[in-house]
Design a protein around this motif. Structure first.
Motif, mmCIF file in Angstrom:
data_model
loop_
_atom_site.group_PDB
_atom_site.id
_atom_site.type_symbol
_atom_site.label_atom_id
_atom_site.label_comp_id
_atom_site.label_asym_id
_atom_site.label_seq_id
_atom_site.Cartn_x
_atom_site.Cartn_y
_atom_site.Cartn_z
ATOM 1 N N PHE A 8 5.206 22.842 -24.700
ATOM 2 C CA PHE A 8 6.161 21.484 -25.732
ATOM 3 C C PHE A 8 5.579 20.465 -26.583
ATOM 4 O O PHE A 8 5.944 20.462 -27.275
ATOM 5 C CB PHE A 8 6.488 20.638 -24.493
ATOM 6 N N ARG A 114 10.763 32.145 -24.531
ATOM 7 C CA ARG A 114 11.381 31.220 -24.946
ATOM 8 C C ARG A 114 13.026 31.817 -24.154
ATOM 9 O O ARG A 114 13.644 32.923 -24.711
ATOM 10 C CB ARG A 114 12.026 30.983 -26.252
ATOM 11 N N GLY A 137 9.030 25.832 -24.527
ATOM 12 C CA GLY A 137 10.737 24.965 -24.683
ATOM 13 C C GLY A 137 10.735 24.447 -26.371
ATOM 14 O O GLY A 137 10.282 25.154 -27.341
ATOM 15 N N TRP A 138 11.457 23.327 -26.098
ATOM 16 C CA TRP A 138 11.196 22.726 -27.592
ATOM 17 C C TRP A 138 11.564 20.951 -26.916
ATOM 18 O O TRP A 138 12.106 21.167 -26.303
ATOM 19 C CB TRP A 138 12.626 22.789 -28.340
ATOM 20 N N SER A 139 11.256 19.833 -27.816
ATOM 21 C CA SER A 139 10.930 18.523 -27.811
ATOM 22 C C SER A 139 12.202 17.892 -29.111
ATOM 23 O O SER A 139 12.484 16.763 -28.438
ATOM 24 C CB SER A 139 10.042 18.107 -28.498
ATOM 25 N N SER A 165 5.792 17.743 -32.056
ATOM 26 C CA SER A 165 7.389 18.329 -32.662
ATOM 27 C C SER A 165 7.329 20.342 -31.910
ATOM 28 O O SER A 165 7.121 20.606 -32.926
ATOM 29 C CB SER A 165 8.326 17.423 -33.096
#
Length: 202
Positions: A8, A114, A137-139, A165
């Motif tokens: 992340f 992903r 993932g992603w934040s 981020s």
């Protein structure tokens, strides 16, 4: 296995963000995204659908040649992938990896996987790691796929924007005109705020 851990954060650390674009490549939107990135000397990670990469290999090659990173985003974008048999999951990850790599140039490196819809059950992460792909993932979700308007996309990003981020946007999967317009404004903002452009932790 440690390389199956979901990532992340950014590789560069410090005041950096990782821009990521899902569901492409797309012959209308991907070139516009690449042009904006080039104007800002920014790099990004493109999470591609295998058949799209095969359909538009020149775009996949352009992405890689510009110094961006390629990411496997499956063959069919099934958001319930983990509910399917093991063979199906291996196919979704391994075959897309080969399709994307061959589109860029045979043997080109893919860095990440992903899972569609963030379906990162342990079996998914393990298969990805076994194929040399770091699950990411992603934040910071722009929710641009909903096409809520440019200002809403920017508000969604800024709600969680901070150093490190991983920002989720899209360059494929439908009309991405709002995404492109929001990206232009976002890059101006990030430059003004002194952010650097990095990649997800590998």
């Amino acid at each position: 296995m440690s390389n199956a851990l979901l990532q992340f954060g950014t590789q560069g650390g410090g005041r950096s963000v990782a821009l990521t674009f899902d569901d492409g490549p797309d012959p209308r939107w991907t070139p516009q995204v690449l042009a904006l990135l080039a104007q800002h000397h920014a790099k990004a990670t493109f999470c591609e659908i295998g058949p799209n990469a095969q359909r538009y290999p020149y775009l996949t090659k352009s992405i890689a040649d510009a110094g961006n990173r390629l990411c496997d985003h499956s063959v069919h974008h099934n958001e319930r992938q983990s509910s399917m048999p093991l063979d199906y999951n291996v196919h979704e990850i391994a075959d897309a990896q080969r399709e994307i790599s061959d589109a860029a140039e045979p043997g080109a490196k893919l860095w990440y996987y992903r899972a569609p819809g963030g379906d990162f059950k342990p079996v998914i992460r393990d298969i990805a790691a076994q194929h040399g792909l770091r699950p990411i993932g992603w934040s910071d979700d722009s929710e641009d796929w909903k096409r809520p308007g440019v200002e809403s996309i920017l508000q969604n990003i800024n709600r969680n924007l901070q150093p490190g981020s991983i920002i989720l946007m899209h360059d494929g999967g439908g009309d991405r005109s709002q995404s492109v317009e929001a990206l232009a404004k976002l890059l101006d903002q990030l430059d003004a705020q002194g952010y650097a452009y990095s990649f997800p932790t590998r």
